[in-house]
Design a protein around this motif. Sequence first.
Motif: not given
Length: 483
Positions: A337-340, A395-401
Amino acid sequence: MRPFQVYDTRTGTVRPFVPRNPPRVGMFVCGLTPYAEAHAGHGRVAVVYDAVARAVRRWGYRLFYVQNVTNVDDKVIDRARELNRDPLELSEHHFRAWLTAVEQLEVRSVNLYPFATDYVPEIVEQVEELVRRGLAYVADGDVYYEVAKFPRYGELSGQRVEALRPGARVQVDPKKRAPEDFVIWKSAKPGEPTWPSPWGPGRPGWHVEDTAITGRLLGPQYDLHGGGTDLKFPHHEAEVALGEGASGRSPLVGYWLHLGMLEMRGEKMAKSVGNVVSLEAAIRIAGPEALRFFYLNAHYRSPLVFDPDRSLAEARQSLTTLGAPYLRLREELGRDGLARPGRELPPDLARAATAMPEQLDGLLANDFATREAIAALFGWSRTLGEWTAKFDTLSGTALATLGAPYRWAAEVLGLFPERSLPRPTADLSSLVRVALDARARARARNDFAEADRLRDALAAAGVVLEDDAGATRWRWRGAEGNP
RNA sequence: GCCGAGGUGGCAGAAUGGUUAAUGCGACGGACUGCAGAUCCGUUUCCUGGGGGUUCGAUUCCCCCCCUCGGCUCCA
């Protein structure tokens, strides 16, 4: 609304797109005559204009996209007679198959598929108007458009009427005043579907159905018209004559977008040549994602070589390469998930990822250069190449980016659909992990026969293993769109 | 014959009046593997149909020719 430019066949130039009634945009594409199975060439029409529609909508226009269905014409009737079936039932059947196929291809943008037979009142009305204006004449229950009465005839295709070779493919009808005239209403023949009209029972000619439908749904003038380049003449030329003749307004269409043909090893794909690959077969062989990729991996105006022995396999391999980092990203995000928590991205990489969608829009805004956008996406995948091994530290946000360019491709090009995600079935995943543990122990004691047996058994159950440094990854077969 | 679109590496296919003409497939080499696959890294310098012209410079602009594909009035 993002500005973009588009090639217009009528002027032969790439021009800035200016809609008649922004932000609304009307688009019409000549669809199927469903008298037989659709082939791979038809699939290109569906996918290319779908991508066009997705882009136009993304750029802030309110697009209304209509694709007609010629469900009654000579070919449908002839074919139905051969099969001893009802023509309308036959075309309905093939249209259903078409819908199934294009839905697999992620074609989601068509607002309406009007059937010709549902617009007979509009067709009759248009034919009447043309007769009233002196542009059409009645001969023995048939109605013909008199081309000589429309001076702009030939403007779209560059044809000069006097240079044509009448009867090159089609028998000249003796009831016509001139060979270039075309039929817009046909009197009834025994056993054919018919509708009442001021000229007696009959059925619509081919060209009028489109202008009657667009007149009703998009108005007397609209923005975009698509279709295969083989339809430019006579069909689209006739549409101009009909639409502008009936309304008295010009131009009928702001921008004509003509699609290049799919070529079978240097020959056109045609039933008579016996080289047709059905759309359904192409989807089955390539997988729908790879077939869609294949269509978009060339400029829409160019002819595209389709070699059944190579093209689909190549497209599949290319798409796998292109999507490999995204598959990893989605695996990581799907699990944690994103919060990782984890490392953030170096600023320049984060900036590059964030800037990509705008760059991709810019490429596509130049006459829908899907190939250019795909090349840029390959560049992004290569950039991520050295990172794929480190995804588990991010991190999850880094992956999403990092996934932003791929999400653009999903939205606009329709690649990487959700259904190609790894299936998140936690209960089965724990069972797989048990088998993987057993295999790891077998490998640790050098019992490779047992290790391979487990690997084969997992493969048979649809689980693909990848031994990597120190760890074994797994995913469901089909996760990359490979059935 | 006429109209239209094309001709680019082994293959598919972009782009451009100017340093090494994208990108992918394939091929080859390497990393990782017990092996295989997947993945990653690298290499693939001699590729713009032919002939003229314009230009300091043309694959790109102009002319001619050749070839391919589509169309020539209800057509696959």
